[in-house]
Design an enzyme around this catalytic site. Sequence first.
Site, PDB file in Angstrom:
ATOM      1  N   LEU A   1      37.089  39.242  40.397  1.00  0.00           N
ATOM      2  CA  LEU A   1      38.017  38.305  39.765  1.00  0.00           C
ATOM      3  C   LEU A   1      37.760  38.284  38.258  1.00  0.00           C
ATOM      4  O   LEU A   1      36.666  37.960  37.806  1.00  0.00           O
ATOM      5  CB  LEU A   1      37.828  36.897  40.337  1.00  0.00           C
ATOM      6  CG  LEU A   1      38.730  35.816  39.742  1.00  0.00           C
ATOM      7  CD1 LEU A   1      40.199  36.132  40.017  1.00  0.00           C
ATOM      8  CD2 LEU A   1      38.367  34.449  40.285  1.00  0.00           C
TER       9      LEU A   1
ATOM     10  N   HIS B   1      26.348  31.666  36.684  1.00  0.00           N
ATOM     11  CA  HIS B   1      26.566  31.801  35.247  1.00  0.00           C
ATOM     12  C   HIS B   1      27.640  30.814  34.805  1.00  0.00           C
ATOM     13  O   HIS B   1      28.567  30.491  35.559  1.00  0.00           O
ATOM     14  CB  HIS B   1      27.005  33.236  34.943  1.00  0.00           C
ATOM     15  CG  HIS B   1      27.046  33.578  33.492  1.00  0.00           C
ATOM     16  ND1 HIS B   1      28.108  33.229  32.686  1.00  0.00           N
ATOM     17  CD2 HIS B   1      26.169  34.229  32.694  1.00  0.00           C
ATOM     18  CE1 HIS B   1      27.882  33.664  31.453  1.00  0.00           C
ATOM     19  NE2 HIS B   1      26.713  34.265  31.432  1.00  0.00           N
TER      20      HIS B   1
END
Length: 321
Positions: free
Chosen positions: A105, A209
């Site tokens: 993605l 992250h």
Amino acid sequence: MTGGITTLPADPGHLRASVGESLRAFAHPVARPGGERYLFVLEDRGTGRIAGSGAVVARVGGFDPFYTYEIRDEAVAHPPHGVDKRVEVLHLKRAHKGPSELCTLAIGPQYRGRGLARLVSLGRLLFVRAHPERFERRIIAELRGWLDEDGRSPFWESVGRHFFDSDFSQADFLSGLGDKDFIEDLMPRHPIYVPLLPEAVRDVIGRAHRDAEPARRVLEGEGLRFAGEVDIFDAGPLLGGEVADLRAIRASREARVGIVVEEEPPEPSMVLANGRLDFRACLGAVAPAPDGTVAIGRRAAELLEVGAGDHITYVAPAPEG
């Protein structure tokens, strides 16, 4: 746009191979899932540019195993001294016939903030819904792990570097290209006791992250949950769930297009898909009719390449939060 995405490395040869692999996957008749990889791209129809991407792997761990660290909570006890505690331990896990995987993605910086990540995420789930024979019943998504302000992975620096003798980015890049023989040869063969790691490293195990947090919210909104496994390089979290339990699968509807109208119906925007192997998805509105058919706008019909009498699948995005 590909930087930092293991399954979409910035390597032209690999990208060409991925596109070719995906074209073969869409064209090939499938009775049960193998290692097919279905790559979807988000097109800016105004400029013809690729604005984003998303993919679904039919089954991870085919010829090459799929590696993760499984976090196990193990007992450490010695009754005579009154010691009875639990300790987290990382065990290397190899999957040869694993679940399906949502991956790759990516949305270009200039296209973010428009709901397009949800379009790609939900669109590929509508493809899974339309072709269940091509996918496993369980599905996962591996999120990128935490990096510090200098772009270094604390987990890699404390664990992987001692065995691989390379930078995190190099090992991650090679893995993304499919070169995984080095993993089996170099990975530590014994469990890793988490309490022996520095606190700064323990804190990032299972932490996504910062750039992956929006994707995590979307995936968790669909019903995926932390599966107790992390990436072997950066300790990023692995989310998982049953396909049948995902919100988009349960909430989506299929209907025949009764009429195509010039103006977009006033109903709230949804993710629409044609459900075919020549797959198309877009954002648009659906107006249900008493006879069970739906009306859609002409632009949506053109994007989906459908007309009156064709069937579409549609689902509303999950509420923000």
